[in-house]
Scaffold this active site. Structure first.
Site, PDB file in Angstrom:
ATOM      1  CG  HIS A 163      64.139  39.518  96.907  1.00 16.37           C
ATOM      2  ND1 HIS A 163      62.754  38.989  96.495  1.00 16.37           N
ATOM      3  CD2 HIS A 163      64.808  39.413  95.545  1.00 16.37           C
ATOM      4  CE1 HIS A 163      62.941  38.389  94.946  1.00 16.37           C
ATOM      5  NE2 HIS A 163      64.039  38.495  94.163  1.00 16.37           N
ATOM      6  CG  ASP A 378      45.436  49.887  82.807  1.00 13.06           C
ATOM      7  OD1 ASP A 378      45.219  51.286  83.323  1.00 13.06           O
ATOM      8  OD2 ASP A 378      44.316  49.863  81.519  1.00 13.06           O
TER       9      ASP A 378
END
Length: 459
Positions: A163, A378
């Site tokens: 992170h 995608d």
């Protein structure tokens, strides 16, 4: 209760994917927002994709692995390793060592997961394998990606990121670039910008704002949430549930945002379920993206951590005895604290105070990822059936955090799914408390006991 879904995952040996072209070998410093203690952990994200007949003959593992090598040419710090310098300063050794990549197959179909895909996911540890030695903060891969083929022709892409390298917006930017290159683009539509110095401490550093989120408090009563016997559940909130919560608020507060309204409700229910003493302080921490708070805004393409942990503090007694509107005012005030000056003040505090962890004692942290766009990535097979955090409660201290994830339930209603992590007995009380909030104002029978109107999954 339905039987838990069990399946077998066969993995190939992990491999390192390196940039497809030579990239600069250099040291890049993280910002003084990036390297705070509360971000030194791995954050898991998961995406489920359906079979697409237009992609017949194409292997998602090969497509993503090849695209990853090409994407790392632009995002080459992700192929490096974190090092720590004097004053706990983190930096990236851009050495092209690579991202850890795992190829896998599972004997399960997407439909076996059911219509309601949300955390907690069965067999998550098999879908995002923790390669031994890979989860340390320093000197290990900053990213792990596992692509698992399903026997229906769909696949799962699970990713784990250190992170300190990026927040949700930065990670989504990288994943979107990976998707674009998977679909044949030669370069990302948004060029990545490092520019971490924009969030460095000033010279000299000076703390100009109040930051109770970083108070280092003793815990004489041993009240930090235990890590054993934790229950994970997800709760769905659609238009009906939100209307029920708003009905408990005075008219002038009923137009507040979904985030503020839900946060006030969950904070109060969660506090009741944990049964603290009335005089104990309790905290709500709201993740606030600061990109737009700067003048000018942080540049498009910046993929570092750019959020704050503003906090509201009250006593358990006041939070429980007052109407929900009291919690709502505290939440709204905390969110409004974040400004450009606030972010500079946080960076300065990090340098002056040794990069402390945010306060976890009696804290509940909420992060809205509805606009992050994890589900929009995608790779050529269309948008994800589910895309978002792989579980709630993640962090250096598990059990503190919940995410607000966009979701469509089995009835086609758009709403949010929110994973919650609590000790098992507290979770039972939380379910009852939340059920009473909703059913005081929702005239519909529950289907199978308390909470069935809104609980969407549990493990």
């Amino acid at each position: 209760m339905a039987q838990p879904l069990l399946f077998t995952v066969k993995r190939r040996a992990p491999e390192f994917v390196t940039p497809s072209k030579p990239t600069p070998h250099e040291i890049k410093l993280l910002s003084d927002i990036d390297d705070q203690d509360g971000l030194r952990f791995q954050i898991p994200v998961i995406q489920f994709y359906k079979y697409d007949p237009n992609m017949a003959g194409k292997d998602p593992v090969d497509v993503i692995r090849k695209a990853l090598a090409e994407t790392l040419v632009f995002y080459y710090p992700f192929a490096g390793r974190l090092r720590e310098g004097p004053g706990r300063k983190l930096m990236v050794d851009c050495n092209e060592d690579g991202v850890l990549f795992i190829e896998a197959d599972a004997d399960v179909s997407l439909k076996d997961f059911g219509d309601a895909l949300q955390p907690p996911f069965p067999c998550l540890e098999e879908l995002l394998f923790d390669v031994p030695g890979s989860s340390e903060v320093l000197n290990t891969p900053v990213m792990v990606i596992q692509v698992t083929r399903l026997n229906c022709g769909g696949f799962i892409c699970a990713l784990r990121l250190n992170h300190t390298m990026s927040d949700a917006a930065g990670l989504t930017q990288f994943m979107s670039a990976l998707g674009e290159i998977s679909r044949g683009m030669k370069q990302p539509s948004i060029p990545p910008l490092w520019q971490r110095e924009l969030l460095d401490a000033r010279n000299p550093p000076r703390v100009t704002c109040t930051h109770r989120e970083y108070e280092q408090l003793p815990d004489p009563k041993g009240t930090i949430i235990p890590l054993d016997d934790m229950a994970h559940r997800s709760f769905f909130f659609g238009p009906t549930e939100l209307a029920a919560i708003r009905a408990l608020l005075p008219p002038h507060q009923q137009k507040r945002s979904n985030f503020e309204t839900l946060t006030a409700c969950l904070w109060r229910c969660r506090t009741i379920s944990l049964q603290p003493d009335a005089d104990e302080e309790v905290r709500i921490i709201c993740i606030v993206d600061s990109r737009s708070k700067f003048n000018p805004p942080l540049p498009k393409g910046f993929y570092g951590n750019a959020f704050a942990f503003p906090v509201a503090v009250t006593t358990a007694g006041k939070l429980i005895k007052n109407p929900m509107g009291y919690a709502l005012e505290l939440v709204q005030k905390a969110k409004s604290d974040v400004t450009q000056e606030y972010m500079h003040s946080v960076a300065d505090l990090m340098v002056l105070k040794g990069r402390p962890h945010f306060t976890v004692l009696r804290s509940f942290l909420v992060s809205d990822v509805t606009r992050a766009g994890f589900g929009d990535v995608d790779f050529g097979w269309g948008k994800a059936f589910y895309g978002g955090p792989a579980k709630g409660g993640v962090g250096a201290v598990p059990g503190v955090a919940s995410f607000y994830i966009p979701f469509v339930n089995g009835k086609g209603e758009k709403g949010l799914v929110i994973p919650v992590c609590l000790p098992a007995q507290a979770m039972e009380r939380f379910v009852v408390e939340l059920d009473s909030v909703l059913n005081n104002n929702v005239n519909k029978p529950t289907q199978s006991g308390p909470g069935s109107a809104f609980i969407t999954s549990s493990l």
